[in-house]
Write a protein that holds these residues in place. Structure first.
Motif, mmCIF file in Angstrom:
data_model
loop_
_atom_site.group_PDB
_atom_site.id
_atom_site.type_symbol
_atom_site.label_atom_id
_atom_site.label_comp_id
_atom_site.label_asym_id
_atom_site.label_seq_id
_atom_site.Cartn_x
_atom_site.Cartn_y
_atom_site.Cartn_z
ATOM 1 N N VAL A 185 0.861 -1.188 0.000
ATOM 2 C CA VAL A 185 0.000 0.000 0.000
ATOM 3 C C VAL A 185 0.896 1.236 0.000
ATOM 4 N N PRO A 186 0.729 2.151 -0.937
ATOM 5 C CA PRO A 186 1.530 3.385 -0.898
ATOM 6 C C PRO A 186 1.297 4.123 0.419
ATOM 7 N N PHE B 98 -3.755 -8.700 3.090
ATOM 8 C CA PHE B 98 -3.210 -8.439 4.414
ATOM 9 C C PHE B 98 -1.691 -8.310 4.360
ATOM 10 N N HIS B 99 -1.058 -9.098 3.482
ATOM 11 C CA HIS B 99 0.402 -9.050 3.389
ATOM 12 C C HIS B 99 0.879 -7.729 2.792
ATOM 13 N N SER B 100 -0.008 -7.027 2.078
ATOM 14 C CA SER B 100 0.359 -5.714 1.548
ATOM 15 C C SER B 100 0.700 -4.757 2.686
ATOM 16 N N PHE B 101 -0.073 -4.809 3.768
ATOM 17 C CA PHE B 101 0.193 -3.943 4.916
ATOM 18 C C PHE B 101 1.555 -4.274 5.537
ATOM 19 N N ARG B 102 1.926 -5.541 5.524
ATOM 20 C CA ARG B 102 3.225 -5.946 6.070
ATOM 21 C C ARG B 102 4.361 -5.294 5.294
ATOM 22 N N LYS B 103 4.238 -5.241 3.967
ATOM 23 C CA LYS B 103 5.262 -4.596 3.151
ATOM 24 C C LYS B 103 5.266 -3.088 3.377
ATOM 25 N N THR B 104 4.074 -2.527 3.590
ATOM 26 C CA THR B 104 3.987 -1.088 3.832
ATOM 27 C C THR B 104 4.651 -0.709 5.145
ATOM 28 N N VAL B 105 4.452 -1.534 6.170
ATOM 29 C CA VAL B 105 5.103 -1.292 7.455
ATOM 30 C C VAL B 105 6.618 -1.301 7.286
ATOM 31 N N ALA B 106 7.130 -2.253 6.521
ATOM 32 C CA ALA B 106 8.572 -2.312 6.283
ATOM 33 C C ALA B 106 9.062 -1.040 5.598
ATOM 34 N N THR B 107 8.286 -0.540 4.633
ATOM 35 C CA THR B 107 8.653 0.692 3.934
ATOM 36 C C THR B 107 8.660 1.876 4.887
ATOM 37 N N ALA B 108 7.632 1.980 5.727
ATOM 38 C CA ALA B 108 7.538 3.100 6.678
ATOM 39 C C ALA B 108 8.712 3.096 7.650
ATOM 40 N N LEU B 109 9.072 1.919 8.143
ATOM 41 C CA LEU B 109 10.174 1.830 9.093
ATOM 42 C C LEU B 109 11.506 2.151 8.424
ATOM 43 N N ASP B 110 11.656 1.748 7.170
ATOM 44 C CA ASP B 110 12.886 2.040 6.434
ATOM 45 C C ASP B 110 13.030 3.535 6.205
ATOM 46 N N GLN B 111 11.933 4.188 5.813
ATOM 47 C CA GLN B 111 11.981 5.623 5.557
ATOM 48 C C GLN B 111 12.175 6.428 6.839
ATOM 49 N N ALA B 112 11.798 5.824 7.985
ATOM 50 C CA ALA B 112 11.996 6.498 9.269
ATOM 51 C C ALA B 112 13.425 6.354 9.766
ATOM 52 N N GLY B 113 14.247 5.602 9.058
ATOM 53 C CA GLY B 113 15.650 5.498 9.399
ATOM 54 C C GLY B 113 16.016 4.340 10.298
ATOM 55 N N LEU B 114 15.102 3.394 10.534
ATOM 56 C CA LEU B 114 15.432 2.237 11.361
ATOM 57 C C LEU B 114 16.400 1.321 10.617
ATOM 58 N N SER B 115 17.221 0.632 11.361
ATOM 59 C CA SER B 115 18.185 -0.271 10.744
ATOM 60 C C SER B 115 17.487 -1.517 10.224
ATOM 61 N N ALA B 116 18.190 -2.237 9.354
ATOM 62 C CA ALA B 116 17.634 -3.480 8.819
ATOM 63 C C ALA B 116 17.372 -4.483 9.935
ATOM 64 N N ARG B 117 18.249 -4.490 10.948
ATOM 65 C CA ARG B 117 18.055 -5.415 12.061
ATOM 66 C C ARG B 117 16.791 -5.073 12.841
ATOM 67 N N ASP B 118 16.554 -3.772 13.093
ATOM 68 C CA ASP B 118 15.360 -3.364 13.838
ATOM 69 C C ASP B 118 14.087 -3.734 13.073
ATOM 70 N N ILE B 119 14.120 -3.519 11.767
ATOM 71 C CA ILE B 119 12.945 -3.830 10.956
ATOM 72 C C ILE B 119 12.682 -5.331 10.944
ATOM 73 N N ALA B 120 13.749 -6.121 10.791
ATOM 74 C CA ALA B 120 13.597 -7.577 10.775
ATOM 75 C C ALA B 120 13.015 -8.080 12.082
#
Length: 387
Positions: A198-199, A327-349
């Motif tokens: 989801v954009p 439902f899995h679309s929201f999961r990808k969107t959450v990953a995008t939001a966390l990445d753009q907020a500057g969280l590390s790959a480890r934190d997102i995982a």
């Protein structure tokens, strides 16, 4: 030319004769009466049955008429076959072999077994469930998979192929087949198409439409969608949550409600984690009854079924014209939001419950962070329209 052997767990020709006992020198003997109309004994029906051990043994039954003797014998043969039906034979039907396959996987994760059962009951049995093992050829299986690719896509076809390989492998190990025909099938081609994210700019509008939909409210689905959109948990993880898995907090001096959710049942070990959720999700959770039962039950209070819940969401998004977002679309969107907020790959995982590709991180890093930075970033994504 030698006569072909009687197949295992089957019998040969049934013969019926008039018989009577005659006195011999030392004992009575049973003899066949050549002129049945003059007999004074019984009728005998007999045949040779080949047991699963390979041994041929004579089975016979007696009665006062030829028809009754043969009926008694056939009934006895049926009982013998039923007593040995647990053996996998060339005559065993695919649906019976599929049931045996599921029983052999009983020690697997419940969700894995559920996936096997769904494919067997929904895809395999309706098409080839009545075929005997001996009738299942590579050509038939190839046509089956070609149809599944056309109707349901390559993903379902690949999963079906994997289940078929397990089922037919069971037949090979039981000596009902010489070779697993699935090995001779052509590769299933096709680019895998994952869920469409989801954009970020569209997420607040979608959640607003969900919250205001009367039907989703009746189904008690609106809170579930908001929870998945705000945390990125898998649908299976969300419906497995119980009330006690939620801890509501109200830190001193902070006017907002917080919540920590413990995901106990997940697809992977890394998925077992504790999440600090966005404040808006925490407010929603605090308003829900947090009893011993499911956190997001059906209107009747039962635990939701993953497939039925996904179907309800598909119907809702089509009715509301929200786009092809699973439902899995929201999961990808959450990953995008966390990445753009500057969280590390480890934190997102760790927040999403992904298995870390690095052995050290996977083994030694905490799986219980899910801290406030992630929650704050998701609050922003869920409620601020981007321009």
């Amino acid at each position: 030319m030698p006569r072909p052997r009687t197949p295992l767990s089957s019998y040969g020709r049934i013969s019926v004769d008039a018989v009577e006992y005659v006195e011999g020198e030392s004992r009575r003997r049973l003899v066949v009466v050549k002129t049945p109309e003059k007999r004074h004994g019984y009728w005998r029906a007999r045949t040779r049955y080949r047991f699963p051990s390979g041994k041929l043994r004579q089975v016979e039954r007696f009665d006062v008429s030829a028809a009754k003797a043969e009926a008694a014998l056939r009934k006895a043969l049926t009982s013998i076959q039923e007593s040995t039906r647990s053996e996998v034979k060339r005559e065993t039907r695919m649906q019976d072999l599929g049931a045996r396959f599921l029983a052999s996987k009983a020690n697997r994760a419940p969700r894995t077994v559920e996936g096997y059962r769904d494919l067997i009951e929904r895809v395999i049995n309706p098409r080839i469930g009545d075929l005997a093992i001996s009738e299942v050829t590579a050509e038939r299986l190839q046509r089956l998979l070609d149809v599944i690719v056309e109707e349901s896509g390559t993903g379902t076809a690949k999963n079906t192929r994997a289940v078929l390989s397990g089922i037919m492998g069971l037949a090979v190990r039981s000596d009902a087949m010489e070779r697993n025909p699935v090995r001779d099938l052509a590769p299933i081609e096709g680019k895998r198409v994952g869920a469409k994210p989801v954009p970020l700019g569209d997420l607040p509008g979608i959640l607003e439409a969900v919250s205001g939909d009367k039907q989703l409210r009746i189904q008690d689905m609106a809170d579930l969608v908001e929870f998945i959109a705000g945390t990125g948990v898998r649908i299976s993880e969300a419906i497995d949550l119980d009330g006690p898995d939620v801890g509501i907090t109200a830190p001193a001096g902070i006017p907002t409600i917080g919540a920590v959710v413990t995901v106990r049942k997940s697809k992977t070990d890394a998925g077992v984690r504790r999440l600090t959720v966005p404040s808006s999700v925490a407010v929603m959770l605090a308003a829900r009854p947090l009893g011993e039962g499911p956190l997001f039950p059906t209107p009747l209070g039962k635990r939701r079924d993953r497939n039925n819940t996904s179907a309800d969401w598909q119907e809702a998004r089509e009715r509301l014209e929200l786009g092809e977002y699973s439902f899995h679309s929201f999961r990808k969107t959450v990953a995008t939001a966390l990445d753009q907020a500057g969280l590390s790959a480890r934190d997102i995982a760790e927040y999403l419950g992904h298995t870390d590709p690095h052995v050290t991180m996977r083994t030694y890093m905490s799986k219980t962070v899910g801290g406030s930075r992630a929650a704050e970033a998701l609050d922003l994504a869920m409620h601020v329209r981007q321009v």
